[in-house]
Design a protein around this motif. Structure first.
Motif: not given
Length: 807
Positions: A160, A164-165, A178, A181, A185, A321
């Protein structure tokens, strides 16, 4: 004994079973020998081997530092012949280690992609790419389960943080980001997934975190590859020139220590390296083309069927962001009570004026309002003062704030058929910065009176920060209706008076050489509007609207299909409201330039400044030379012929005129703008959506504050302690009793002008895509036996249709 056991195993089991059995024997018999099979291989180093089984297992998971990522689990996908010596991982070259890592990452990413695709497929159509554990031979996994449970205990939490990003601005929606990502994870650790494929891991050369990181990089390359769909050769290079400084000045992070940011994504887009994407597609047995990458990403749900690839390629930020959103919220709370212009007594209360905002129905960023004040003089005569109120964005995004950097990075708001991408977060751009009806709003207001010929009375110009209250939030159609029905000349007489002033101004500009006086017909443009609609194809409804400068018309195709109307008979509806707004904004641009010149603020107006004079205020004056007619006599003759024939309803002449127009230029020295028929012009009326306009606001307000502070010092008054040098653009030298030289004038080259240019390309490409999709749907939905679908068309480049001559 060892050789006998191995021979016995191979005689009654497959090679894969032998690998697993030898893996278990490793804990009791440290050895190194040739391996009698070729597929996936495993090797061990005897370095620091412990004498007992318990110590040996402990060393399997922990390095000397005790870090989890130093588990001895790694693997190689290389085929090794029976006569090859198994390489000791400590003796592997860096190149071999990189190859092992690359192959491991590809295998891992392919596996989690296949698992995701299987989840998305209906149960009865699932086709697993790799056999599950039930389809393989049963083996004793007791020792391997012990290893995997320990090595993967914290993998999800680590993943995670790492992912992230990492996919910022690679999708048009937060949902797609999403999904990317979660793909990583939510997946099992590399050890678990790759063990299902009977790939045994050895950690001295490759660890799970390295595999994850490289898998993420490979997915990024796949996204970049998919973005190239529709791009031929190097035709896209010129549209990425604005990313070159970012790519060179912000080297991409390779050690995964610093936070991932948009600069890294923009560098990837500039480099357009698709090697990793092609290798992944080959591993998945898919077409190694941008279309193959696009289809895979759509299948995963990362991209939509109508993903705006032009937007993604451009490097323009697709969303804000969490840090930027939080920063904007904090800015509102911190600036609620502190207003520098109020502290200095500069902000005037203009809430007694009736302020109108006129814009399209869907607009949420309202940065301009207009009003009219009727002044009565001592002799009983009256004059009308026109007020143009522009949102005071600098009030909420001062020069020293972090918020200004958000706008600087984007340079402009981007308006697409699917919706706008604002320059500031919505809580600012549609909230406190916007001129909202029924609220007290901070603005920078300019008041001006006109002379009988429509020119500006320079002595009447008033410029000040203000506090206004918008009474009416109107659309163009509503104002047109009010004027047509007479409401705009009676109850709302101010609208009728402003319409008269707008016509007066346009007449003045045309007499002053504006190109609108040369060619009256404006080439129509179109806007595609895309909205969600449950019963439409792909649940998307497409509406095409035609705009024509000051005119607004309906879809010409629709009108022609329902009547026998010819092109010459088609007359767009004249929009009086757009005429009002356009002329008021042009008036504001000329008036601000004349204010700077008449008050001795610009460089051209100061002949020999002394050492005590401030550095002159610099404003970005826009100018344009007159069209070239005298040196192009043959083409001028063609233009006159097109006008006489009224070819294409006047549109052909309007298009042909463009070849005579000269490029506009921006300079700190005022000069005439012949294209608009103005003596000078400064663009400053859209600070919420254009960073360059915000820069003009900051420069003007710094100068107004500078003058006010000088007055306070000369009168002996106390300067508010909250005032800083940044607020006035100068150092306050109280010991000398005066304000010093300007320290940091506004840099109008600040910000990315490349993004402003790129935004126009993206907007044009996006509208064109939805126009083609609209036409495709109409052709597709044509009923059987219906008259053949046809569209009216005007060829703008037609010079002489009888001779088939085209420009």
């Amino acid at each position: 004994m060892m050789a006998t056991m191995a021979e016995t195993i191979i005689s009654f089991a497959t090679a894969r079973t032998a690998v697993i059995f030898l893996f278990l024997l490793r804990f009791s018999y440290p050895f190194q020998a040739e391996w009698p099979f070729r597929k996936f291989t495993k090797c061990y180093s005897n370095h620091n081997c412990k004498s007992t089984q318990s110590h040996r297992r402990k060393d399997v998971f922990k390095s000397s530092s005790g870090a989890l990522v130093t588990s001895p689990l790694c693997f190689s996908l290389k085929s090794i012949s029976p006569r090859d010596e198994i390489p000791n991982t400590e003796r592997l070259s860096e190149k071999d280690k990189k190859n092992h890592l690359k192959e491991a990452s590809l295998a891992y990413l392919a596996k989690i992609i296949q698992r995701k695709l299987d989840e998305l497929r209906p149960r009865n159509s699932r086709n697993f790419h790799i056999p599950n554990s039930n389809e393989t031979e049963e083996v004793d996994n007791s020792n391997i389960n012990l290893i995997s449970n320990y090595a993967s205990s914290n993998f999800t939490d680590i993943a995670k943080v790492i992912v992230k990003g990492r996919f910022l601005d690679t999708t048009c929606t937060k949902k797609g980001e999403n999904i990317l990502e979660e793909l990583f994870w939510k997946a099992p650790s590399p050890f678990l997934l790759l063990h299902e494929q009977q790939i045994l891991l050895e950690l001295n050369s490759i660890n799970q975190i390295s595999i994850l990181q490289n898998a993420i990089c490979t997915m990024q390359y796949l996204l970049i590859m998919g973005m190239q769909l529709g791009v031929s050769g190097g035709s896209n290079s010129k549209h990425l020139s604005h990313l070159e400084p970012i790519a060179k000045n912000n080297p991409r992070n390779t050690d995964w220590i610093d936070p991932w940011c948009s600069n890294h994504v923009q560098q990837l887009k500039y480099e357009r390296d698709t090697t990793g994407g092609m290798e992944l597609l080959a591993h998945l047995l898919r077409k190694r083309t941008p279309q193959g990458a696009f289809d895979l990403l759509v299948d995963l749900g990362v991209w939509e069927k109508h993903e705006d690839l032009s937007l993604l390629r451009s490097g323009f930020p697709t969303r804000f962001t969490e840090e930027e959103e939080s920063m904007a919220t904090d800015s509102i709370q911190n600036n609620t009570n502190e207003d520098i212009d109020t502290l200095l007594g500069l902000r005037q209360d203009l809430r007694h004026l009736k302020v109108y905002t006129i814009d399209s129905e869907s607009t949420s960023e309202i940065d301009d309002g207009i009003s009219l004040e009727r002044l009565t003089h001592s002799d009983g005569s009256t004059t009308d003062r026109l007020w143009i109120h522009i949102a005071d964005v600098d009030r909420w995004a001062p020069r020293h704030s972090e918020i200004i950097k958000i706008a600087q990075r984007r340079s402009t708001s981007l308006y697409l058929p699917t919706g706008p991408i604002p320059m500031f977060p919505n809580c600012l751009s549609s909230g406190c910065m916007s001129l909202r009806a029924g609220h007290d709003n901070c603005a920078l207001s300019l008041g001006v009176e006109l002379l009988p010929d429509g020119s500006i009375d320079t002595s009447s110009i008033v410029l000040s920060p203000s506090l206004i209250r918008v009474q009416y939030r109107l659309s163009y159609n509503e104002v047109d209706e009010m004027l047509e029905e007479g409401v705009g000349f009676n109850e709302e007489w101010e609208l009728g008076a402003m319409l008269f002033a707008a016509k007066q101004r346009k007449s003045y500009r045309c007499q002053n050489g504006s190109t609108e006086g040369i060619i009256s017909a404006q080439i129509p443009s179109y806007n595609a509007i895309v909205e969600y609609c449950d019963h439409e194809e792909d649940k998307i409804a497409i509406d095409i609207k035609i705009n024509n400068g000051y005119n607004t018309g309906v879809n010409m195709t629709t009108g022609a299909a329902s009547s026998s109307m010819t092109l010459d008979q088609y007359v767009p509806f004249v929009s009086q409201s757009q005429l009002i707004v356009t002329e008021m904004m042009i008036l504001a641009g000329e008036a601000i330039g004349k204010w700077a010149i008449s008050n001795g603020q610009v460089k051209a107006a100061i002949a020999e400044p002394t050492s005590d004079d401030p550095i002159p205020l610099e404003l970005p004056f826009r100018s344009q030379a007159a069209p070239e007619f005298r040196t192009r006599l043959t083409e001028t003759k063609t233009l006159n012929l097109l006008q006489q024939k009224n070819a294409g309803g006047g549109y052909c002449a309007a298009w042909f005129l463009r070849r005579f127009l000269r490029a506009a230029r921006v300079s700190s020295e005022p000069s005439a703008h012949k294209g608009m028929g103005l003596d000078c012009y400064v663009q400053w009326t859209s600070p919420i959506r254009r960073y360059s306009d915000l820069q003009v606001h900051a420069a003007i307000k710094q100068r107004l504050r500078y003058i006010k502070v000088q007055e306070l010092i000369e009168s002996g008054a106390q300067i508010p302690s909250a005032i800083t040098s940044t607020d006035i653009g100068a150092s306050i030298e109280k010991c000398r009793g005066k304000v010093g030289m300007i320290l940091s004038p506004i840099n109008f080259n600040e910000g990315s002008s490349g993004f402003a240019r790129a935004s126009r390309v993206v907007s044009r490409s996006s509208h064109q895509y939805w126009l083609f999709e609209h036409v495709r749907r109409r052709v597709k939905n044509q009923k059987h036996g219906q008259r053949q679908l046809s569209f009216d068309c005007t060829v703008l480049g037609c010079v002489d249709e009888t001779r088939n001559q085209y420009a």
